[in-house]
Design a protein around this motif. Structure first.
Motif, PDB file in Angstrom:
ATOM      1  N   ALA A   1      71.004-100.080 -43.365  1.00  0.00           N
ATOM      2  CA  ALA A   1      69.965-100.430 -44.332  1.00  0.00           C
ATOM      3  C   ALA A   1      69.665-101.920 -44.370  1.00  0.00           C
ATOM      4  O   ALA A   1      68.498-102.315 -44.478  1.00  0.00           O
ATOM      5  CB  ALA A   1      70.359 -99.924 -45.719  1.00  0.00           C
ATOM      6  N   THR A   2      70.688-102.753 -44.265  1.00  0.00           N
ATOM      7  CA  THR A   2      70.472-104.201 -44.289  1.00  0.00           C
ATOM      8  C   THR A   2      69.678-104.646 -43.073  1.00  0.00           C
ATOM      9  O   THR A   2      68.733-105.426 -43.192  1.00  0.00           O
ATOM     10  CB  THR A   2      71.824-104.945 -44.333  1.00  0.00           C
ATOM     11  N   ARG A   3      70.029-104.156 -41.897  1.00  0.00           N
ATOM     12  CA  ARG A   3      69.304-104.490 -40.661  1.00  0.00           C
ATOM     13  C   ARG A   3      67.861-103.997 -40.720  1.00  0.00           C
ATOM     14  O   ARG A   3      66.926-104.717 -40.408  1.00  0.00           O
ATOM     15  CB  ARG A   3      70.000-103.888 -39.442  1.00  0.00           C
ATOM     16  N   VAL A   4      67.683-102.734 -41.140  1.00  0.00           N
ATOM     17  CA  VAL A   4      66.349-102.136 -41.187  1.00  0.00           C
ATOM     18  C   VAL A   4      65.462-102.881 -42.175  1.00  0.00           C
ATOM     19  O   VAL A   4      64.279-103.109 -41.913  1.00  0.00           O
ATOM     20  CB  VAL A   4      66.445-100.627 -41.519  1.00  0.00           C
ATOM     21  N   ALA A   5      66.018-103.308 -43.310  1.00  0.00           N
ATOM     22  CA  ALA A   5      65.257-104.073 -44.302  1.00  0.00           C
ATOM     23  C   ALA A   5      64.755-105.397 -43.732  1.00  0.00           C
ATOM     24  O   ALA A   5      63.742-105.936 -44.185  1.00  0.00           O
ATOM     25  CB  ALA A   5      66.102-104.324 -45.547  1.00  0.00           C
ATOM     26  N   CYS A   6      65.448-105.900 -42.733  1.00  0.00           N
ATOM     27  CA  CYS A   6      65.048-107.160 -42.079  1.00  0.00           C
ATOM     28  C   CYS A   6      64.153-106.909 -40.857  1.00  0.00           C
ATOM     29  O   CYS A   6      63.890-107.820 -40.080  1.00  0.00           O
ATOM     30  CB  CYS A   6      66.285-107.947 -41.648  1.00  0.00           C
ATOM     31  N   GLY A   7      63.738-105.663 -40.659  1.00  0.00           N
ATOM     32  CA  GLY A   7      62.867-105.333 -39.543  1.00  0.00           C
ATOM     33  C   GLY A   7      63.591-105.095 -38.225  1.00  0.00           C
ATOM     34  O   GLY A   7      62.959-105.060 -37.167  1.00  0.00           O
ATOM     35  N   LEU A   8      64.906-104.937 -38.280  1.00  0.00           N
ATOM     36  CA  LEU A   8      65.698-104.708 -37.064  1.00  0.00           C
ATOM     37  C   LEU A   8      66.022-103.224 -36.914  1.00  0.00           C
ATOM     38  O   LEU A   8      65.945-102.463 -37.865  1.00  0.00           O
ATOM     39  CB  LEU A   8      67.001-105.504 -37.139  1.00  0.00           C
TER      40      LEU A   8
ATOM     41  N   PRO B   1      68.675-100.063 -36.272  1.00  0.00           N
ATOM     42  CA  PRO B   1      70.087 -99.812 -36.585  1.00  0.00           C
ATOM     43  C   PRO B   1      70.961-100.273 -35.414  1.00  0.00           C
ATOM     44  O   PRO B   1      70.522-100.253 -34.253  1.00  0.00           O
ATOM     45  CB  PRO B   1      70.150 -98.294 -36.752  1.00  0.00           C
ATOM     46  N   ALA B   2      72.183-100.677 -35.695  1.00  0.00           N
ATOM     47  CA  ALA B   2      73.078-101.233 -34.675  1.00  0.00           C
ATOM     48  C   ALA B   2      73.303-100.266 -33.516  1.00  0.00           C
ATOM     49  O   ALA B   2      73.333-100.676 -32.354  1.00  0.00           O
ATOM     50  CB  ALA B   2      74.412-101.631 -35.299  1.00  0.00           C
ATOM     51  N   CYS B   3      73.442 -98.979 -33.813  1.00  0.00           N
ATOM     52  CA  CYS B   3      73.691 -98.010 -32.734  1.00  0.00           C
ATOM     53  C   CYS B   3      72.509 -97.921 -31.774  1.00  0.00           C
ATOM     54  O   CYS B   3      72.693 -97.834 -30.558  1.00  0.00           O
ATOM     55  CB  CYS B   3      74.034 -96.638 -33.306  1.00  0.00           C
ATOM     56  N   VAL B   4      71.298 -97.966 -32.310  1.00  0.00           N
ATOM     57  CA  VAL B   4      70.093 -97.906 -31.477  1.00  0.00           C
ATOM     58  C   VAL B   4      69.994 -99.171 -30.623  1.00  0.00           C
ATOM     59  O   VAL B   4      69.714 -99.113 -29.422  1.00  0.00           O
ATOM     60  CB  VAL B   4      68.828 -97.724 -32.340  1.00  0.00           C
ATOM     61  N   ARG B   5      70.253-100.316 -31.234  1.00  0.00           N
ATOM     62  CA  ARG B   5      70.196-101.591 -30.512  1.00  0.00           C
ATOM     63  C   ARG B   5      71.179-101.616 -29.353  1.00  0.00           C
ATOM     64  O   ARG B   5      70.871-102.102 -28.271  1.00  0.00           O
ATOM     65  CB  ARG B   5      70.497-102.753 -31.459  1.00  0.00           C
ATOM     66  N   ALA B   6      72.360-101.064 -29.562  1.00  0.00           N
ATOM     67  CA  ALA B   6      73.421-101.156 -28.556  1.00  0.00           C
ATOM     68  C   ALA B   6      73.326-100.089 -27.460  1.00  0.00           C
ATOM     69  O   ALA B   6      73.967-100.234 -26.421  1.00  0.00           O
ATOM     70  CB  ALA B   6      74.784-101.041 -29.230  1.00  0.00           C
TER      71      ALA B   6
ATOM     72  N   GLY C   1      69.194 -95.825 -23.677  1.00  0.00           N
ATOM     73  CA  GLY C   1      68.006 -95.396 -24.399  1.00  0.00           C
ATOM     74  C   GLY C   1      68.142 -94.010 -25.003  1.00  0.00           C
ATOM     75  O   GLY C   1      67.155 -93.420 -25.437  1.00  0.00           O
ATOM     76  N   ALA C   2      69.366 -93.486 -25.053  1.00  0.00           N
ATOM     77  CA  ALA C   2      69.585 -92.143 -25.613  1.00  0.00           C
ATOM     78  C   ALA C   2      69.328 -92.111 -27.119  1.00  0.00           C
ATOM     79  O   ALA C   2      68.870 -91.102 -27.660  1.00  0.00           O
ATOM     80  CB  ALA C   2      70.995 -91.666 -25.315  1.00  0.00           C
ATOM     81  N   LEU C   3      69.631 -93.195 -27.811  1.00  0.00           N
ATOM     82  CA  LEU C   3      69.418 -93.268 -29.253  1.00  0.00           C
ATOM     83  C   LEU C   3      68.094 -93.973 -29.534  1.00  0.00           C
ATOM     84  O   LEU C   3      67.818 -95.018 -28.955  1.00  0.00           O
ATOM     85  CB  LEU C   3      70.545 -94.012 -29.948  1.00  0.00           C
ATOM     86  N   ARG C   4      67.314 -93.381 -30.434  1.00  0.00           N
ATOM     87  CA  ARG C   4      66.047 -93.999 -30.809  1.00  0.00           C
ATOM     88  C   ARG C   4      65.681 -93.563 -32.225  1.00  0.00           C
ATOM     89  O   ARG C   4      66.225 -92.578 -32.732  1.00  0.00           O
ATOM     90  CB  ARG C   4      64.947 -93.625 -29.833  1.00  0.00           C
ATOM     91  N   LEU C   5      64.768 -94.293 -32.826  1.00  0.00           N
ATOM     92  CA  LEU C   5      64.260 -93.907 -34.128  1.00  0.00           C
ATOM     93  C   LEU C   5      63.109 -92.931 -33.921  1.00  0.00           C
ATOM     94  O   LEU C   5      62.263 -93.145 -33.050  1.00  0.00           O
ATOM     95  CB  LEU C   5      63.764 -95.119 -34.908  1.00  0.00           C
ATOM     96  N   ALA C   6      63.097 -91.870 -34.678  1.00  0.00           N
ATOM     97  CA  ALA C   6      62.038 -90.865 -34.576  1.00  0.00           C
ATOM     98  C   ALA C   6      61.595 -90.455 -35.974  1.00  0.00           C
ATOM     99  O   ALA C   6      62.353 -90.558 -36.924  1.00  0.00           O
ATOM    100  CB  ALA C   6      62.534 -89.655 -33.805  1.00  0.00           C
ATOM    101  N   GLU C   7      60.391 -89.997 -36.065  1.00  0.00           N
ATOM    102  CA  GLU C   7      59.837 -89.498 -37.343  1.00  0.00           C
ATOM    103  C   GLU C   7      60.411 -88.148 -37.651  1.00  0.00           C
ATOM    104  O   GLU C   7      60.716 -87.352 -36.843  1.00  0.00           O
ATOM    105  CB  GLU C   7      58.317 -89.438 -37.289  1.00  0.00           C
TER     106      GLU C   7
END
Length: 144
Positions: free
Chosen positions: A120-127, A129-134, A138-144
């Motif tokens: 939540a802290t990362r997402v609030a700053c426009g970043l 989530p740590a797991c997606v970044r790492a 490309g297996a992890l991504r944000l989806a609707e």
């Protein structure tokens, strides 16, 4: 509402998401409990091929953990993405764990709920989530 999803065809089981989560949220009382789980699945007995899938809280739209908790430990954040939790309200009854279809809620040494907070802290700053970044495949991504 966004959530982190895993494409098992891309997941290599490298544990980068687990390490990133632990780095982001390290606390000796919950480090092992919060990090995503990596599941291994044999895709073929003959060839010995293995596939992997990463699983962390899916922040369900109809989150049964929220509905069943007698102490109202869970709440939906302003952005609607995260099912947040208030650990101090938890009485350790584990009703949320029993109703979660994804086996996500876990408990710390004191028997209090801990789970993914969607960074939540990362997402609030426009970043991301740590797991997606790492995730280097490309297996992890944000989806609707």
């Amino acid at each position: 509402m966004s959530r982190v999803v895993c494409d098992p065809a891309l997941c290599s089981g490298c544990l980068a998401c687990v390490v990133a989560c632990m780095d982001q949220h390290y606390d000796e009382t919950k480090a092992d409990a919060v990090s995503p789980r990596i599941y291994e699945k044999r895709t073929s007995r003959k060839s010995g091929l293995v596939s992997y899938i990463t699983r962390s809280c899916l922040h369900c739209a109809d989150a049964p953990c929220m509905e069943q908790c007698p102490m109202k430990v869970f709440e939906r954040t302003e952005n609607g993405f995260v099912v947040a939790f208030h650990k101090e309200k938890c009485i350790g009854c584990r009703k949320c764990a029993r109703v979660c279809p994804h086996d996500i809620p876990r408990y710390d040494k004191e028997g209090k709920i801990v789970k993914c907070d969607g960074c939540a802290t990362r997402v609030a700053c426009g970043l991301e989530p740590a797991c997606v970044r790492a995730c280097n495949t490309g297996a992890l991504r944000l989806a609707e």
